[in-house]
Structures are given as C-alpha cells and as structure tokens.
Design a protein around this motif. Sequence first.
Motif, PDB file in Angstrom:
ATOM      1  N   ILE A 261       0.828  -1.197   0.000  1.00  0.00           N
ATOM      2  CA  ILE A 261       0.000   0.000   0.000  1.00  0.00           C
ATOM      3  C   ILE A 261       0.870   1.257   0.000  1.00  0.00           C
ATOM      4  O   ILE A 261       0.472   2.303  -0.503  1.00  0.00           O
ATOM      5  N   GLY A 262       2.079   1.138   0.535  1.00  0.00           N
ATOM      6  CA  GLY A 262       3.016   2.255   0.475  1.00  0.00           C
ATOM      7  C   GLY A 262       3.446   2.559  -0.949  1.00  0.00           C
ATOM      8  O   GLY A 262       3.569   3.721  -1.344  1.00  0.00           O
ATOM      9  N   LEU A 263       3.665   1.487  -1.741  1.00  0.00           N
ATOM     10  CA  LEU A 263       4.017   1.676  -3.147  1.00  0.00           C
ATOM     11  C   LEU A 263       2.878   2.369  -3.892  1.00  0.00           C
ATOM     12  O   LEU A 263       3.102   3.294  -4.679  1.00  0.00           O
ATOM     13  N   ALA A 264       1.647   1.929  -3.618  1.00  0.00           N
ATOM     14  CA  ALA A 264       0.489   2.548  -4.253  1.00  0.00           C
ATOM     15  C   ALA A 264       0.351   4.013  -3.814  1.00  0.00           C
ATOM     16  O   ALA A 264      -0.016   4.872  -4.617  1.00  0.00           O
ATOM     17  N   THR A 265       0.645   4.281  -2.547  1.00  0.00           N
ATOM     18  CA  THR A 265       0.591   5.652  -2.039  1.00  0.00           C
ATOM     19  C   THR A 265       1.601   6.531  -2.764  1.00  0.00           C
ATOM     20  O   THR A 265       1.312   7.683  -3.114  1.00  0.00           O
ATOM     21  N   PHE A 266       2.784   5.990  -3.000  1.00  0.00           N
ATOM     22  CA  PHE A 266       3.832   6.715  -3.725  1.00  0.00           C
ATOM     23  C   PHE A 266       3.362   7.070  -5.137  1.00  0.00           C
ATOM     24  O   PHE A 266       3.459   8.226  -5.573  1.00  0.00           O
ATOM     25  N   VAL A 267       2.825   6.089  -5.841  1.00  0.00           N
ATOM     26  CA  VAL A 267       2.340   6.329  -7.202  1.00  0.00           C
ATOM     27  C   VAL A 267       1.191   7.329  -7.188  1.00  0.00           C
ATOM     28  O   VAL A 267       1.138   8.263  -8.002  1.00  0.00           O
ATOM     29  N   GLY A 268       0.260   7.148  -6.240  1.00  0.00           N
ATOM     30  CA  GLY A 268      -0.877   8.059  -6.149  1.00  0.00           C
ATOM     31  C   GLY A 268      -0.453   9.485  -5.887  1.00  0.00           C
ATOM     32  O   GLY A 268      -1.014  10.435  -6.458  1.00  0.00           O
ATOM     33  N   ALA A 269       0.548   9.666  -5.021  1.00  0.00           N
ATOM     34  CA  ALA A 269       1.017  11.012  -4.699  1.00  0.00           C
ATOM     35  C   ALA A 269       1.654  11.682  -5.916  1.00  0.00           C
ATOM     36  O   ALA A 269       1.358  12.853  -6.224  1.00  0.00           O
ATOM     37  N   ILE A 270       2.525  10.964  -6.619  1.00  0.00           N
ATOM     38  CA  ILE A 270       3.224  11.555  -7.772  1.00  0.00           C
ATOM     39  C   ILE A 270       2.247  11.873  -8.902  1.00  0.00           C
ATOM     40  O   ILE A 270       2.263  12.972  -9.470  1.00  0.00           O
ATOM     41  N   VAL A 271       1.376  10.911  -9.226  1.00  0.00           N
ATOM     42  CA  VAL A 271       0.403  11.136 -10.304  1.00  0.00           C
ATOM     43  C   VAL A 271      -0.519  12.305  -9.964  1.00  0.00           C
ATOM     44  O   VAL A 271      -0.787  13.178 -10.794  1.00  0.00           O
ATOM     45  N   THR A 272      -0.998  12.327  -8.717  1.00  0.00           N
ATOM     46  CA  THR A 272      -1.886  13.412  -8.300  1.00  0.00           C
ATOM     47  C   THR A 272      -1.173  14.751  -8.352  1.00  0.00           C
ATOM     48  O   THR A 272      -1.748  15.763  -8.787  1.00  0.00           O
ATOM     49  N   GLY A 273       0.079  14.799  -7.895  1.00  0.00           N
ATOM     50  CA  GLY A 273       0.832  16.045  -7.922  1.00  0.00           C
ATOM     51  C   GLY A 273       0.980  16.606  -9.318  1.00  0.00           C
ATOM     52  O   GLY A 273       0.824  17.816  -9.540  1.00  0.00           O
ATOM     53  N   ILE A 274       1.260  15.741 -10.285  1.00  0.00           N
ATOM     54  CA  ILE A 274       1.387  16.179 -11.683  1.00  0.00           C
ATOM     55  C   ILE A 274       0.055  16.717 -12.192  1.00  0.00           C
ATOM     56  O   ILE A 274      -0.010  17.760 -12.856  1.00  0.00           O
ATOM     57  N   LEU A 275      -1.031  16.003 -11.864  1.00  0.00           N
ATOM     58  CA  LEU A 275      -2.350  16.409 -12.337  1.00  0.00           C
ATOM     59  C   LEU A 275      -2.810  17.724 -11.701  1.00  0.00           C
ATOM     60  O   LEU A 275      -3.466  18.542 -12.354  1.00  0.00           O
ATOM     61  N   LEU A 276      -2.469  17.922 -10.414  1.00  0.00           N
ATOM     62  CA  LEU A 276      -2.914  19.139  -9.714  1.00  0.00           C
ATOM     63  C   LEU A 276      -2.343  20.403 -10.336  1.00  0.00           C
ATOM     64  O   LEU A 276      -2.991  21.464 -10.301  1.00  0.00           O
TER      65      LEU A 276
END
Length: 367
Positions: A261-276
């Motif tokens: 879930i930490g790996l998924a959190t990492f991906v979610g954070a980076i993808v979201t940051g780019i989109l924001l």
Amino acid sequence: MKAAAVEWRENWRTGIASMVGMGLCLSVLPVIFSVFIQPLEEAYGWSRGEISTAKSAALLSAIASPFIGRLIDKIGVRPFMLGGMALMVFFYVLLSSMPGYLWMLYGCFIGLQVGGLATTGLGFSRVISATFPKSRGLSLAIGRSGLALSSIILPPLLYAIIAAYSWRAGFLTMAVLILFLAMPSAWFWIENKGSRHQHMKVPNVTQPTWLQLLSNWKVFVVALAAALAYVPILAIISQLKPLLMDKEVAAGAAAGLVGLIGLATFVGAIVTGILLDRYWAPLIALIMMILAAIGVGLLLIGQGDHRLVVIGVLLVGLAQGAELDIVAFVVARYFGIAVFGSVFGLTVFFISLGTAFGFPAIGYSYD
C-alpha cells in the motif's frame, strides 16, 4: 516541469528534509500501527478494540491542531517541528519499556498524537507550499513520497524486528529513526541559514479570527470533504494487517501487502501532484475517491481471492497518496500561505475528530 526543476535545484535540501520528516514522524503512525496490534494482543490479552482505542488520542490532536496551526503562522514552523520530533522520540522510548497497563498505552499515544502534530502535513505541507510555489502540486507529491516510501519499507521491517526480538524493539526502532534521521535533516535544512525561505511565515498580515474562518463556507467544505474522504481510508489502513489475515492472507504476506500500500501511495502522490498543476483539483479528488470506494468494495468481497485483495489494497493506497496532497494544494491555492496553518489546522481538526471515532469503531466492529 522546468519551473519544478529550478525550484528543486535551489531548494532540494528543504525538499529532502520534508520527505524524511513526513516519512518517519506522526503521519506514518496509522500505517505501522497494525503491525503492533497482534503482538500486543498476545502479550497482554487486550482486544483489538481496546488497542485501537489508543488512536482515539486523535481527538485531542483534533482540538489542538487549529491552535498549533495558528501559532505556526505567527511564529514559524521550525520550533514546533523540532519540539514535536523530540516528544515523539520520548514517547516511542516510553512505549518500548511499557508494562502491561492499558492506560499507559493510551497516555503514550496521546503524547505522540498531540506532541507530533507539527511533524505532519500541518508543518511540512506549509514548508513545501512556501518553498515551491511554482510547482506546488508536484512538490507536495514529492515531499509526501517520503511517507509513501516509508509505508513500503517500515511495515515489513518492523514485522521482522518484532518477530526476531519483540514489539518493544519495534517501538524503539521508530525512536531511533526519528532521532538520527528526521531531526538532523529538519534541524539543518528547514528554516535555517541554508534555506532560501527562512521565514516561512508571512509578516505583517492580519490573521482572521476563528469566527471569520468558521463562517467561511469554503473553509468548512474543504475541511469536511477531507475528513469524509480520509478517515475511512486511515481506519482501514490502521487495521490492514489483521484485516487481511481475516481474508485468509498469511501473516507474512499480509505484512508485505501493508508495504504494498506504500508503493500505491507513492504512485498516487506523484500522479496526483502532476495532475494538480494542470487540472482542477476538486475533479482530481473526485476521481481518486471513486477509486478508493471501489478498492474498499473489493476488500469486502475478496474472501479467499487474493487477486481482488491486492487490487483493493492498491486502489486504497492510490487514494491515500492523493488525499492530503490535494487538501494542502487547495488550502495554499485558495486561501494563501499567510493563513495556511490556521485553515489546514481546521482541516486536521475535522480529520482527527473523525479518526478518533473511526479507528476504535473498526476495531470494535471486529470484536
């Protein structure tokens, strides 16, 4: 991307210190909490509900967070952040030597939750938002990636340490990591002479009163939305290892999935940051919360089917990686850095108030 590269080249020390602090301090506690539940059950005969009630200390941190946020706006983040880290070290050491008194478990968690408030996004998101204004979304994601990486590494690491030694060694490990990694990086690289953003607070700005903040419907909507999105995810993650074992996942594999879930959190954070940095933040939040709801549904029906369980864990992790980045981005964008601590503190109040009831509720529902 060019602006992000320039800002990170000039201020990478502040970014690294934020990554380390976010990854090792209070924000990671819900992720590692589940690793300690069964060892404490076995050691003292406490039920999951009784152990999970320790997380109700979030209620006190909820009350304190708006006031800490306001003080950070007026004084600066550095003294509160370093003091919070020192308190966390103290209470982790105290937990490692704890006798079989349930009240002592609760007291230590009160110390962790309240003392460590400034080591969460309340402090670090403010630092990042002030330091990286041109690439705020991506920079918040990079800073939060420290939490994602620690969520990958710490659960299996602590599981191995607890299995080889004891749960006491697990708590002591957290104290050592904060003392020798998080505190030095914050001491030297946040609001220090080497930082281009030493002040971090905006001088000569009149702070709005509590009544003015609370009467602003936008503040209320942001805080309520953050709580309703974040509390269920945190509650599930806080019990993830035993919940997965209830789904017929072996103990070692369950600890590994907590790391996944930490790996998924990492991906979610980076993808979201780019989109924001490119799209409307509330739309990104909506998409991520739909994914979280699907993930929880898969966990619910995934008895005996490990594929559904893994997909569910990944979707929940993606949403966790997105949520606080979105909240911090929205607060900084629409309310400004001058009142960031006050508004974000109110948001933390709503989240903490929810977790104070949500964490024990999920434990007692099992009982």
